[in-house]
Design a protein around this motif. Structure first.
Motif, PDB file in Angstrom:
ATOM      1  N   GLY A  64      15.065 -10.362   6.756  1.00 26.55           N
ATOM      2  CA  GLY A  64      14.167  -9.468   5.898  1.00 26.55           C
ATOM      3  C   GLY A  64      14.284  -7.676   6.540  1.00 26.55           C
ATOM      4  O   GLY A  64      15.127  -7.635   7.098  1.00 26.55           O
ATOM      5  N   PHE A  65      13.299  -7.424   6.096  1.00 28.99           N
ATOM      6  CA  PHE A  65      13.115  -5.707   6.657  1.00 28.99           C
ATOM      7  C   PHE A  65      12.397  -5.547   7.712  1.00 28.99           C
ATOM      8  O   PHE A  65      11.499  -6.360   8.177  1.00 28.99           O
ATOM      9  N   ARG A  66      12.739  -4.585   8.407  1.00 32.08           N
ATOM     10  CA  ARG A  66      12.145  -4.000   9.727  1.00 32.08           C
ATOM     11  C   ARG A  66      11.438  -2.693   9.133  1.00 32.08           C
ATOM     12  O   ARG A  66      12.262  -1.891   8.551  1.00 32.08           O
ATOM     13  N   VAL A  67      10.118  -2.400   9.124  1.00 31.33           N
ATOM     14  CA  VAL A  67       9.667  -1.321   8.706  1.00 31.33           C
ATOM     15  C   VAL A  67       8.966  -0.776   9.656  1.00 31.33           C
ATOM     16  O   VAL A  67       7.994  -1.455  10.377  1.00 31.33           O
ATOM     17  N   VAL A  68       8.962   0.591   9.759  1.00 33.17           N
ATOM     18  CA  VAL A  68       8.216   1.578  10.840  1.00 33.17           C
ATOM     19  C   VAL A  68       7.438   2.443   9.788  1.00 33.17           C
ATOM     20  O   VAL A  68       7.979   3.522   9.235  1.00 33.17           O
ATOM     21  N   VAL A  69       6.225   2.662  10.022  1.00 33.05           N
ATOM     22  CA  VAL A  69       5.457   3.506   9.198  1.00 33.05           C
ATOM     23  C   VAL A  69       4.423   4.338  10.076  1.00 33.05           C
ATOM     24  O   VAL A  69       3.410   3.607  11.072  1.00 33.05           O
ATOM     25  N   ARG A  70       4.581   5.519  10.212  1.00 27.78           N
ATOM     26  CA  ARG A  70       3.916   6.708  10.994  1.00 27.78           C
ATOM     27  C   ARG A  70       3.196   7.574  10.115  1.00 27.78           C
ATOM     28  O   ARG A  70       3.604   8.178   9.262  1.00 27.78           O
ATOM     29  N   PHE A  71       1.699   7.369  10.507  1.00 30.55           N
ATOM     30  CA  PHE A  71       0.977   8.147   9.545  1.00 30.55           C
ATOM     31  C   PHE A  71       0.561   9.550  10.382  1.00 30.55           C
ATOM     32  O   PHE A  71       0.136   9.321  11.613  1.00 30.55           O
ATOM     33  N   ARG A  72       0.419  10.583   9.628  1.00 31.34           N
ATOM     34  CA  ARG A  72      -0.174  11.735  10.226  1.00 31.34           C
ATOM     35  C   ARG A  72      -1.386  12.131   9.608  1.00 31.34           C
ATOM     36  O   ARG A  72      -1.236  12.229   8.210  1.00 31.34           O
ATOM     37  N   LEU A  73      -2.395  12.168  10.143  1.00 31.76           N
ATOM     38  CA  LEU A  73      -3.823  12.100   9.694  1.00 31.76           C
ATOM     39  C   LEU A  73      -4.588  13.402  10.392  1.00 31.76           C
ATOM     40  O   LEU A  73      -4.428  13.597  11.603  1.00 31.76           O
ATOM     41  N   ASP A  74      -5.443  13.925   9.730  1.00 28.75           N
ATOM     42  CA  ASP A  74      -6.312  15.021  10.017  1.00 28.75           C
ATOM     43  C   ASP A  74      -7.871  14.425   9.935  1.00 28.75           C
ATOM     44  O   ASP A  74      -8.056  13.969  11.168  1.00 28.75           O
ATOM     45  N   LYS A  75      -8.577  14.765   9.210  1.00 34.74           N
ATOM     46  CA  LYS A  75      -9.933  14.602   9.142  1.00 34.74           C
ATOM     47  C   LYS A  75     -10.134  12.835   9.280  1.00 34.74           C
ATOM     48  O   LYS A  75     -11.175  12.341   9.735  1.00 34.74           O
ATOM     49  N   ALA A  76      -9.324  12.166   8.766  1.00 30.28           N
ATOM     50  CA  ALA A  76      -9.522  10.697   8.694  1.00 30.28           C
ATOM     51  C   ALA A  76      -8.890   9.687   9.640  1.00 30.28           C
ATOM     52  O   ALA A  76      -9.206   8.690   9.698  1.00 30.28           O
ATOM     53  N   PHE A  77      -8.566  10.657  10.576  1.00 32.73           N
ATOM     54  CA  PHE A  77      -7.696  10.061  12.041  1.00 32.73           C
ATOM     55  C   PHE A  77      -8.990   9.071  12.458  1.00 32.73           C
ATOM     56  O   PHE A  77      -8.690   7.909  12.952  1.00 32.73           O
ATOM     57  N   GLU A  78      -9.829   9.460  12.744  1.00 36.26           N
ATOM     58  CA  GLU A  78     -10.851   8.860  13.707  1.00 36.26           C
ATOM     59  C   GLU A  78     -11.503   7.440  12.992  1.00 36.26           C
ATOM     60  O   GLU A  78     -11.946   6.711  13.487  1.00 36.26           O
ATOM     61  N   THR A  79     -11.559   7.555  11.445  1.00 38.27           N
ATOM     62  CA  THR A  79     -12.316   6.300  10.524  1.00 38.27           C
ATOM     63  C   THR A  79     -11.430   5.610   9.847  1.00 38.27           C
ATOM     64  O   THR A  79     -12.038   4.629   9.397  1.00 38.27           O
ATOM     65  N   THR A  80     -10.100   5.856   9.765  1.00 39.75           N
ATOM     66  CA  THR A  80      -9.290   5.199   8.944  1.00 39.75           C
ATOM     67  C   THR A  80      -8.683   3.874   9.663  1.00 39.75           C
ATOM     68  O   THR A  80      -7.772   4.302  10.738  1.00 39.75           O
ATOM     69  N   ASP A  81      -8.455   2.752   9.270  1.00 41.74           N
ATOM     70  CA  ASP A  81      -8.034   1.665   9.881  1.00 41.74           C
ATOM     71  C   ASP A  81      -6.549   1.608   9.587  1.00 41.74           C
ATOM     72  O   ASP A  81      -6.143   1.694   8.404  1.00 41.74           O
ATOM     73  N   LEU A  82      -5.494   1.531  10.455  1.00 41.66           N
ATOM     74  CA  LEU A  82      -4.119   1.234  10.145  1.00 41.66           C
ATOM     75  C   LEU A  82      -3.734   0.286   9.134  1.00 41.66           C
ATOM     76  O   LEU A  82      -3.033   0.276   8.459  1.00 41.66           O
ATOM     77  N   ASP A  83      -4.540  -1.056   9.130  1.00 39.12           N
ATOM     78  CA  ASP A  83      -4.146  -1.994   8.356  1.00 39.12           C
ATOM     79  C   ASP A  83      -4.437  -1.713   6.855  1.00 39.12           C
ATOM     80  O   ASP A  83      -3.973  -2.014   5.881  1.00 39.12           O
ATOM     81  N   ASN A  84      -5.507  -1.123   6.596  1.00 38.32           N
ATOM     82  CA  ASN A  84      -5.803  -0.349   5.053  1.00 38.32           C
ATOM     83  C   ASN A  84      -4.742   0.638   4.719  1.00 38.32           C
ATOM     84  O   ASN A  84      -4.622   0.760   3.696  1.00 38.32           O
ATOM     85  N   LEU A  85      -4.397   1.648   5.708  1.00 39.31           N
ATOM     86  CA  LEU A  85      -3.491   2.523   5.577  1.00 39.31           C
ATOM     87  C   LEU A  85      -1.972   1.983   4.889  1.00 39.31           C
ATOM     88  O   LEU A  85      -1.472   2.551   4.009  1.00 39.31           O
ATOM     89  N   VAL A  86      -1.596   0.855   5.575  1.00 36.58           N
ATOM     90  CA  VAL A  86      -0.314   0.671   5.361  1.00 36.58           C
ATOM     91  C   VAL A  86       0.015  -0.218   4.149  1.00 36.58           C
ATOM     92  O   VAL A  86       1.066  -0.180   3.507  1.00 36.58           O
ATOM     93  N   LYS A  87      -0.979  -1.032   3.626  1.00 28.05           N
ATOM     94  CA  LYS A  87      -0.923  -1.610   2.462  1.00 28.05           C
ATOM     95  C   LYS A  87      -0.430  -1.044   1.134  1.00 28.05           C
ATOM     96  O   LYS A  87       0.647  -1.509   0.326  1.00 28.05           O
ATOM     97  N   PRO A  88      -1.050  -0.055   0.978  1.00 26.29           N
ATOM     98  CA  PRO A  88      -0.532   0.896  -0.003  1.00 26.29           C
ATOM     99  C   PRO A  88       0.897   1.268  -0.061  1.00 26.29           C
ATOM    100  O   PRO A  88       1.432   1.367  -1.150  1.00 26.29           O
ATOM    101  N   VAL A  89       1.428   1.519   1.173  1.00 24.12           N
ATOM    102  CA  VAL A  89       2.635   2.111   1.640  1.00 24.12           C
ATOM    103  C   VAL A  89       3.684   0.718   1.099  1.00 24.12           C
ATOM    104  O   VAL A  89       4.622   1.149   0.263  1.00 24.12           O
ATOM    105  N   LEU A  90       3.507  -0.489   1.707  1.00 23.69           N
ATOM    106  CA  LEU A  90       3.938  -1.564   1.292  1.00 23.69           C
ATOM    107  C   LEU A  90       4.321  -1.793  -0.169  1.00 23.69           C
ATOM    108  O   LEU A  90       5.273  -2.437  -0.741  1.00 23.69           O
ATOM    109  N   ASP A  91       3.004  -1.685  -0.912  1.00 24.51           N
ATOM    110  CA  ASP A  91       3.235  -1.900  -2.167  1.00 24.51           C
ATOM    111  C   ASP A  91       3.878  -1.246  -3.055  1.00 24.51           C
ATOM    112  O   ASP A  91       4.431  -1.331  -4.186  1.00 24.51           O
ATOM    113  N   ALA A  92       4.018   0.031  -2.648  1.00 27.00           N
ATOM    114  CA  ALA A  92       4.885   1.037  -3.312  1.00 27.00           C
ATOM    115  C   ALA A  92       6.487   0.629  -3.230  1.00 27.00           C
ATOM    116  O   ALA A  92       7.268   1.109  -4.052  1.00 27.00           O
TER     117      ALA A  92
END
Length: 126
Positions: free
Chosen positions: A49-77
């Motif tokens: 299958g695929f090997r995927v690397v996703v690196r998020f750059r965040l400002d204000k939401a860095f402290e409060t946003t979970d990675l698992d919630n951020l990556v799902k919309p990316v994979l869905d796209a």
């Protein structure tokens, strides 16, 4: 091993809806880069299958946003969604006509940055 990469500027969100602006931005960016660099769309690995690397750059939401919630919309796209999303009638994915279950390896990172966005790398066997 084939490899592609791209970046999307803007504030990453956890919105998984089909019509979300963040999802549309990812798809538009990937489609433009695919056209420019003549990527073989849809991408279909010959084995594994695929090997995927996703690196998020965040400002204000860095402290409060979970990675698992951020990556799902990316994979869905990038990939078609699984059975649970059939009611959303997703028929378009930016890179592959395979489900996101075809991702065998996923690395997710986040860093603090005022220049928000994502960097994505995909690898697969042709």
């Amino acid at each position: 091993m084939a490899r592609i990469g791209f970046q999307v500027q803007g504030t990453p969100t956890t919105d998984q809806s089909i019509g979300s602006e963040w999802r549309k931005r990812i798809i538009a960016t990937v489609q433009a880069k695919a056209h420019q660099e003549r990527w073989p769309i849809p991408i279909r690995p010959s084995k594994n299958g695929f090997r995927v690397v996703v690196r998020f750059r965040l400002d204000k939401a860095f402290e409060t946003t979970d990675l698992d919630n951020l990556v799902k919309p990316v994979l869905d796209a990038l990939f078609l969604c699984g059975e649970i999303y059939k009611l959303d009638m997703q028929t378009e994915a930016a890179l592959s006509d395979l489900h996101d279950s075809s991702v065998e390896s996923l690395l997710i990172e986040k860093t603090k940055s005022v220049n928000e966005g994502i960097s994505v790398e995909l690898e697969w066997t042709e």
